[in-house]
Design a protein around this motif. Structure first.
Motif, PDB file in Angstrom:
ATOM      1  N   LEU A  42       0.829  -1.207   0.000  1.00  0.00           N
ATOM      2  CA  LEU A  42       0.000   0.000   0.000  1.00  0.00           C
ATOM      3  C   LEU A  42       0.864   1.258   0.000  1.00  0.00           C
ATOM      4  N   LEU A  43       1.897   1.283   0.815  1.00  0.00           N
ATOM      5  CA  LEU A  43       2.791   2.451   0.842  1.00  0.00           C
ATOM      6  C   LEU A  43       3.503   2.610  -0.491  1.00  0.00           C
ATOM      7  N   SER A  44       3.899   1.506  -1.079  1.00  0.00           N
ATOM      8  CA  SER A  44       4.542   1.564  -2.394  1.00  0.00           C
ATOM      9  C   SER A  44       3.583   2.127  -3.443  1.00  0.00           C
ATOM     10  N   ASP A  45       2.335   1.668  -3.407  1.00  0.00           N
ATOM     11  CA  ASP A  45       1.332   2.176  -4.342  1.00  0.00           C
ATOM     12  C   ASP A  45       1.076   3.661  -4.138  1.00  0.00           C
ATOM     13  N   VAL A  46       0.943   4.068  -2.886  1.00  0.00           N
ATOM     14  CA  VAL A  46       0.704   5.480  -2.591  1.00  0.00           C
ATOM     15  C   VAL A  46       1.877   6.326  -3.080  1.00  0.00           C
ATOM     16  N   THR A  47       3.097   5.862  -2.838  1.00  0.00           N
ATOM     17  CA  THR A  47       4.283   6.604  -3.272  1.00  0.00           C
ATOM     18  C   THR A  47       4.307   6.741  -4.787  1.00  0.00           C
ATOM     19  N   SER A  48       4.047   5.655  -5.492  1.00  0.00           N
ATOM     20  CA  SER A  48       4.068   5.740  -6.958  1.00  0.00           C
ATOM     21  C   SER A  48       2.934   6.618  -7.466  1.00  0.00           C
ATOM     22  N   ASP A  49       1.771   6.565  -6.807  1.00  0.00           N
ATOM     23  CA  ASP A  49       0.654   7.415  -7.223  1.00  0.00           C
ATOM     24  C   ASP A  49       0.965   8.889  -6.996  1.00  0.00           C
ATOM     25  N   VAL A  50       1.576   9.197  -5.875  1.00  0.00           N
ATOM     26  CA  VAL A  50       1.940  10.589  -5.591  1.00  0.00           C
ATOM     27  C   VAL A  50       2.996  11.071  -6.586  1.00  0.00           C
ATOM     28  N   GLN A  51       3.938  10.228  -6.918  1.00  0.00           N
ATOM     29  CA  GLN A  51       4.962  10.606  -7.903  1.00  0.00           C
ATOM     30  C   GLN A  51       4.318  10.868  -9.263  1.00  0.00           C
ATOM     31  N   LEU A  52       3.402  10.014  -9.673  1.00  0.00           N
ATOM     32  CA  LEU A  52       2.710  10.201 -10.943  1.00  0.00           C
ATOM     33  C   LEU A  52       1.936  11.513 -10.932  1.00  0.00           C
ATOM     34  N   LEU A  53       1.219  11.763  -9.863  1.00  0.00           N
ATOM     35  CA  LEU A  53       0.448  12.992  -9.748  1.00  0.00           C
ATOM     36  C   LEU A  53       1.355  14.215  -9.791  1.00  0.00           C
ATOM     37  N   PHE A  54       2.476  14.154  -9.080  1.00  0.00           N
ATOM     38  CA  PHE A  54       3.409  15.275  -9.069  1.00  0.00           C
ATOM     39  C   PHE A  54       3.967  15.531 -10.472  1.00  0.00           C
ATOM     40  N   ARG A  55       4.335  14.471 -11.189  1.00  0.00           N
ATOM     41  CA  ARG A  55       4.852  14.638 -12.555  1.00  0.00           C
ATOM     42  C   ARG A  55       3.808  15.266 -13.472  1.00  0.00           C
ATOM     43  N   GLN A  56       2.574  14.846 -13.330  1.00  0.00           N
ATOM     44  CA  GLN A  56       1.501  15.410 -14.156  1.00  0.00           C
ATOM     45  C   GLN A  56       1.295  16.892 -13.862  1.00  0.00           C
ATOM     46  N   GLU A  57       1.306  17.251 -12.599  1.00  0.00           N
ATOM     47  CA  GLU A  57       1.114  18.650 -12.230  1.00  0.00           C
ATOM     48  C   GLU A  57       2.282  19.515 -12.720  1.00  0.00           C
ATOM     49  N   MET A  58       3.480  18.984 -12.641  1.00  0.00           N
ATOM     50  CA  MET A  58       4.646  19.734 -13.121  1.00  0.00           C
ATOM     51  C   MET A  58       4.567  19.941 -14.633  1.00  0.00           C
ATOM     52  N   GLU A  59       4.145  18.927 -15.359  1.00  0.00           N
ATOM     53  CA  GLU A  59       4.013  19.053 -16.808  1.00  0.00           C
ATOM     54  C   GLU A  59       2.966  20.100 -17.169  1.00  0.00           C
ATOM     55  N   LEU A  60       1.842  20.096 -16.470  1.00  0.00           N
ATOM     56  CA  LEU A  60       0.805  21.084 -16.720  1.00  0.00           C
ATOM     57  C   LEU A  60       1.297  22.497 -16.396  1.00  0.00           C
ATOM     58  N   ALA A  61       2.024  22.644 -15.290  1.00  0.00           N
ATOM     59  CA  ALA A  61       2.566  23.959 -14.929  1.00  0.00           C
ATOM     60  C   ALA A  61       3.548  24.443 -15.995  1.00  0.00           C
ATOM     61  N   LYS A  62       4.396  23.544 -16.501  1.00  0.00           N
ATOM     62  CA  LYS A  62       5.348  23.934 -17.550  1.00  0.00           C
ATOM     63  C   LYS A  62       4.616  24.413 -18.800  1.00  0.00           C
TER      64      LYS A  62
END
Length: 159
Positions: A42-62
């Motif tokens: 579960l922690l691994s899934d949450v970490t990967s989900d947060v990383q994916l979300l962060f990458r998406q938000e950074m791409e949108l901001a760029k």
């Protein structure tokens, strides 16, 4: 979700992938059986989900920042072009106008009239450039909106 699409020259694939990846993430989270995963998984899934979300938000901001910088660059180019054109036109046309009006009136008055005309032209160009610059938004609006949506989803992931 915003229906705005980026202009040509942007990483359109990454921009279009973001809502799909976000929907996949929501399905994965909602579709998980509560008892079949260990805490580590579960922690691994949450970490990967947060990383994916962060990458998406950074791409949108760029994408948003790049779009706004392009608008600001065009407005600045117009200011520069207006300044140079105004200088050249004022230099040569003023001389011609002063000499032409000097045949009809005193040279000092002729020069003053020509100066007033070029001051009016400069003011009009300044007002046009300022109105274009006001349309530039330094704040990435779509990113702020999606961050709010993400925060809402994080608070209530089952809704």
């Amino acid at each position: 979700m915003s229906t705005h699409t980026p202009r040509a020259g942007y990483d359109r694939a990454a921009y279009e992938r973001a809502p799909y990846e976000r929907a996949q993430l929501a399905e994965r989270v909602q579709g998980r059986p509560a008892r079949s995963s260990s805490v580590g998984e579960l922690l691994s899934d949450v970490t990967s989900d947060v990383q994916l979300l962060f990458r998406q938000e950074m791409e949108l901001a760029k994408l948003e920042i790049r779009e706004e910088a392009t608008k600001a660059g065009k407005a600045a180019g117009m200011f520069g072009g207006a300044g140079f054109a105004g200088y050249m036109a004022a230099l040569f046309a003023s001389l011609a106008a002063v000499f032409g009006l000097a045949n009809v009136m005193d040279t000092g008055w002729a020069a003053l009239i020509v100066t007033g005309v070029w001051a009016l032209v400069g003011a009009v160009l300044f007002v046009m450039g300022r109105s274009r610059m006001r349309s530039v938004s330094p704040k990435p609006e779509r990113t702020v909106q999606t961050l709010k949506e993400d925060a809402q989803w994080a608070r209530h992931p089952t809704k």
